[in-house]
Structures are given as C-alpha cells and as structure tokens.
Design an enzyme around this catalytic site. Structure first.
Site, PDB file in Angstrom:
ATOM      1  N   HIS A 144       0.815  -1.220   0.000  1.00  0.00           N
ATOM      2  CA  HIS A 144       0.000   0.000   0.000  1.00  0.00           C
ATOM      3  C   HIS A 144       0.847   1.268   0.000  1.00  0.00           C
ATOM      4  CE1 HIS A 144       0.289  -0.184   4.545  1.00  0.00           C
ATOM      5  NE2 HIS A 144       0.424   1.119   4.365  1.00  0.00           N
ATOM      6  N   ASP A 174      -0.035  -7.621   1.502  1.00  0.00           N
ATOM      7  CA  ASP A 174       0.410  -6.225   1.568  1.00  0.00           C
ATOM      8  C   ASP A 174       1.935  -6.120   1.606  1.00  0.00           C
ATOM      9  OD1 ASP A 174       0.149  -3.512   1.533  1.00  0.00           O
ATOM     10  OD2 ASP A 174      -0.339  -3.301   3.652  1.00  0.00           O
ATOM     11  N   GLY A 245       3.738   6.547   8.147  1.00  0.00           N
ATOM     12  CA  GLY A 245       5.089   6.603   7.604  1.00  0.00           C
ATOM     13  C   GLY A 245       5.948   5.434   8.042  1.00  0.00           C
ATOM     14  N   SER A 247       4.845   2.406   7.895  1.00  0.00           N
ATOM     15  CA  SER A 247       4.414   1.264   7.090  1.00  0.00           C
ATOM     16  C   SER A 247       5.541   0.758   6.200  1.00  0.00           C
ATOM     17  CB  SER A 247       3.231   1.648   6.203  1.00  0.00           C
ATOM     18  OG  SER A 247       2.035   1.571   6.910  1.00  0.00           O
TER      19      SER A 247
END
Length: 501
Positions: A144, A174, A245, A247
């Site tokens: 993502h 993901d 941020g 992630s």
C-alpha cells in the site's frame, strides 16, 4: 486538594523538587539508552533481555539498512479515482473496508484537526518505510506504500537517495519487493529464523511523518492476530510506537534480525496508542522469495468456499467440538471436486496438521506448491475419512472465499420466521421475507437468500422445505437444523435452532 493546602511553602517546594528530579531522571535514562555503545557487543545481546547499556549498538548496526520510501503519483483529476482509492485511502493507518476495526477510523482528525488527508492529494506523494535485504539493493516495503506509484525512491539515513523499481507486489499480504537501480553495495539485514514469542523485545525503525531514522522500542504483545486485512492475516501485535510513515519498516529482535514488517495500527485518535500490527518474518520471507523469482506469488488452490464451524453446526453434524473448517461449496472443475471433497465435509487436518478454522486452512493450502498431493482428514456422515488432494494453482485473483462468520445464539422465537417462494431456476427456494427477531433473522438469513438443502437433502419447493425443516427439528430434538444457504456472496451453512411448539 486537601493535602496540598496543608503543605507549607517548604513542603510544596520539596514535592515540586521531587517531581522535577523524577522527570530529569527519566530524561537521563533516555539519554543513557540513546548514547550508550561501548560496553555491549552484538554477541552479548539475547532475544529476551534488553542490554543494560540500551539499544544503541543494535540501532547502529541496523540503521544503514533501513530506508525511507517516497512514492510519487500521476496527478488524479478531481472526481472519481481508480480502484487504488479504497486500499490507499487507509494509507499507513487503519484497515480495509469490512474490517472489524474499521469503525475506529471513520472521521478521524488529522494533525491539524480536519479529516485525515488523502495521500494522493498531498503534492502527489506519499511516504513509508522499508529495508534492504541484499547487497545488490533489493528492498522490502508494504504494497500500500507503493501501489499505483509512477516513481519510487529510497533514501538512506546517511542522506543517499536512489530510484527504485517495483519488482513485484502481493496485495493479499500487503508486501512489495523493490530494487535499487545502482551498482553500489548496500548493507542488508536478514529475516529472523526463530519464531518470536509474546513478550520478546522489538525495535521498530522507520520514517513516521517523514522523520526518517526514527527508533522506538516495545514488546510483542500478541501473535496470530486477524484484523480483516486479507485472507492470510496472521499479524504480530506490537506495542513499539509506530505511526503514519512507519508502514513497510522493520521490527527487529535484539539480534538485529527482522521479525516483522510494520503495516497497520489500531487508533481511535489517529496516532499511536501502543497497538501496532506487523507481518511476521515467516510469512514475508516466503512471499518475498516468490516475488524475487518472477515478480508474482504462486499459491496453492483447493477450490472451495469455507466457513467456521460454530457450536450449533458441530452439534448438528455430530462433531464433538467446534473445530475444523466446513466446506460450504465446491467449485466446478477444482482440485477439491476432482478429489471427491463434497459440500458439507468438515476438513479437520491437512497432512496431519490440525485445522482449527478457515484462516488456518487458507494459509495451509496457500503455502503448498501446486501439483503437490496432500492428505486431508475430513468429517463426513458422522465419520472421519482420509482423502488425497492434488493441490492446484490459484487462478488469477481467485482465493478461498471466507463467508461471514456469525455466532449462533439461542432461539427466542418458536416460529420459523421465514416466508419462502420457488426459485426461478428450480434450484432451492427463495427467502421472500424474514420475520424480525426470529431464529432465521438472528442467524443472518436475509430476504433474497436461497435455501438449497435442509440437513443434506435438496429442496426445490417452499412446502417441501418447510416440512423438511419441521421434520428435522422434531426428529433431532434440541439439535439445530442445518441449512445450506446461497446468496451473492457465495454459499454457507446455517445452523437454525428452533424451539419446540
């Protein structure tokens, strides 16, 4: 307030001095942790005991491998956006639509008080984190973070910045694999080989709010979390503070190995509240290896719709306890059909490993190499039997479909609570109406659903269906009647408990 008024000026000064000393002590402790680095070595660090001198040596070793990921997007015209919107609207916060945690992310304020800004409206860029896994510049981040990006760049803590190419991505977990376009040699980190335990220390390094090179610490709070993000959810829960941020950034153990990839947070307020979720290294390592091979992930495919075995369903089919995974439908031409699996079978084991629920089956099958023959233990007609299944390759975006899981509660109404009509195609009977508060309504049966079977017997006429339900209820006493129900989301079994009278 009473105690305060009784204190004289000297007493108050003593209390204030003690408070300030406590605060300064806390600050000094933080400073010690941040700047220590001469006494502990890498070999002194264990997985369970924090080094007395702090985490500075660990951070110094891993920091060159952690990157800030910046994604640039082609400007999007005002109005309807593409299919990436639904996933990217969560950005580094939150969960997908339909997640049980979604309610905590509605109308959340941003840092300046308004709605959380959409990443594709902030100058066409978004930021995340990642880490290097090879000397030649392969890097891992979240899907993502880079989905739909026209350009991706990676920035290191020493200020170097490089363009990167997306080698492959896997929306279901993901995860994404990037490759730096450079001949430079980079410092990699490796995935942990040991399974982390709840209570182990973790150190998160990332790029929260664009503040690259940020370090936080905590422990693994739980494992095996299902947050509704995808069919293979198996997250680690950590309490090391992570924010927007972070992630795609790594969570390290005290050996400097990656135990998880930080992906989402639970946050009623929009900021970290100490509940974060990371993809386990055991999941990521296999997916990343697959992406590196050909840019795609190859998963095993069984070809069934599955659902949880509730206590009522277990009782209705004769299982001693609610375990395994119930087959609600078998896809035509699938490996399941070819092997002889049937609708109504309960899968208990795969190659001898217990299957406790739908998620376990989905993950187990996905990991099996297509073409491999496996042994499945199923419960059918009151008996266990073994079936050999040749696992196929998941076609395109197909995956085992998980139907809604609803807990069966006691019936408060003595009536069936259904109005039925013939189905136009002659397959089953259509639910024309559902009485509010009835057993059928409590079990999630809705207008437009189609009842295909009653206790394993096909029904195609309303009168026959009602009669079969009543007969089954009278015959089985307190045991619920098992209905096979179909709607636009697929098929599922419903254990309908009907009180006598």
């Amino acid at each position: 307030m009473t105690t305060h008024t009784k204190l004289g000026s000297k007493g108050r000064k003593a209390v204030y001095a003690a408070m300030i000393a406590g605060l300064l002590g806390a600050t000094a402790l933080t400073g010690t942790i941040s700047h220590a680095g001469t006494q502990a070595t890498k070999t002194d660090i264990s997985l369970n005991t924090a080094p007395a001198s702090g985490f500075a040596d660990l951070v110094e070793n891993v920091m060159p491998s952690v990157v800030s990921v910046q994604s640039k997007f082609t400007p999007v015209a005002t109005g309807n956006e593409d299919g990436a919107r639904d996933q990217r609207r969560q950005f580094q916060f939150g969960f997908p639509q339909g997640s049980p945690f979604e309610q905590f992310f509605r109308n959340q304020p941003g840092r300046n008080g308004g709605a959380m800004p959409h990443p594709r409206r902030r100058n066409g860029t978004s930021q995340g984190s990642g880490f290097i896994i090879s000397e030649d510049g392969y890097a891992v981040t979240n899907n993502h973070v880079i989905k739909g990006a026209s350009e991706v760049s990676l920035k290191f803590s020493d200020g170097r910045e490089f363009d990167a190419k997306v080698i492959g991505a896997d929306p279901k977990t993901d995860l994404a694999l990037l490759k730096i376009d450079s001949k430079d040699k980079f410092t990699p980190v490796k995935f942990a080989s040991d399974k982390p335990r709840v209570g182990d220390w973790v150190v998160a390094v990332g790029n929260p709010f664009g503040l690259g090179g940020t370090v936080t610490t905590g422990i693994i709070s739980a494992s095996g979390r299902d947050i509704g993000a995808g069919p293979y959810d198996n997250f680690l829960q950590i309490d090391a503070p992570i924010n927007r941020g972070n992630s795609g950034g790594p969570a390290f153990n005290l050996k400097g190995e990656v135990v998880g990839i930080n992906t989402a947070i639970f946050s009623p307020s929009g900021g970290s509240v100490g509940i974060g979720f990371a993809i386990p290294a055991s999941t990521a390592e296999d997916i990343i290896a697959d992406l590196k091979d050909d840019g795609n992930v190859t998963r095993g495919w069984l070809g069934v719709q599955i659902q949880k075995v509730s206590e009522d369903i277990a009782s209705s089919i004769g299982l001693d306890e609610p375990t395994g995974t119930l087959v609600a439908a078998v896809t035509d031409g699938s490996p399941a059909e070819k092997s002889g699996l049937r609708t109504g079978d309960t899968i208990l084991k795969v190659n001898g490993a217990d299957i406790k629920g739908p998620k376990e089956l989905s993950r187990a099958v996905a990991k099996i190499k297509p073409g491999t023959s496996v042994d499945m233990t199923v419960f059918r007609d009151g008996k266990q039997r073994d079936i050999k299944v040749s696992i196929g390759e998941m076609p395109g975006e197909k995956q085992a479909s998980l139907n809604s899981e609803r807990d069966s509660g006691p019936a408060a109404d003595q009536k069936l609570g259904l109005a039925l009509a013939p189905a136009e195609d002659g397959e089953g009977v259509v639910v024309a109406d559902v009485m509010p508060g009835s057993p059928a309504a409590e079990q999630g049966i809705r207008q437009g659903d189609v009842i295909l079977e009653v206790d394993g017997a096909f029904v195609d006429q309303p009168d026959a269906a009602v009669a079969a339900i009543r007969q089954s209820s009278a015959r089985s006493g307190k045991s619920p009647v098992l209905l096979l129900v179909k709607n636009d989301r697929g098929q599922r079994f419903v254990a309908l408990k009907i009180a006598k009278g």
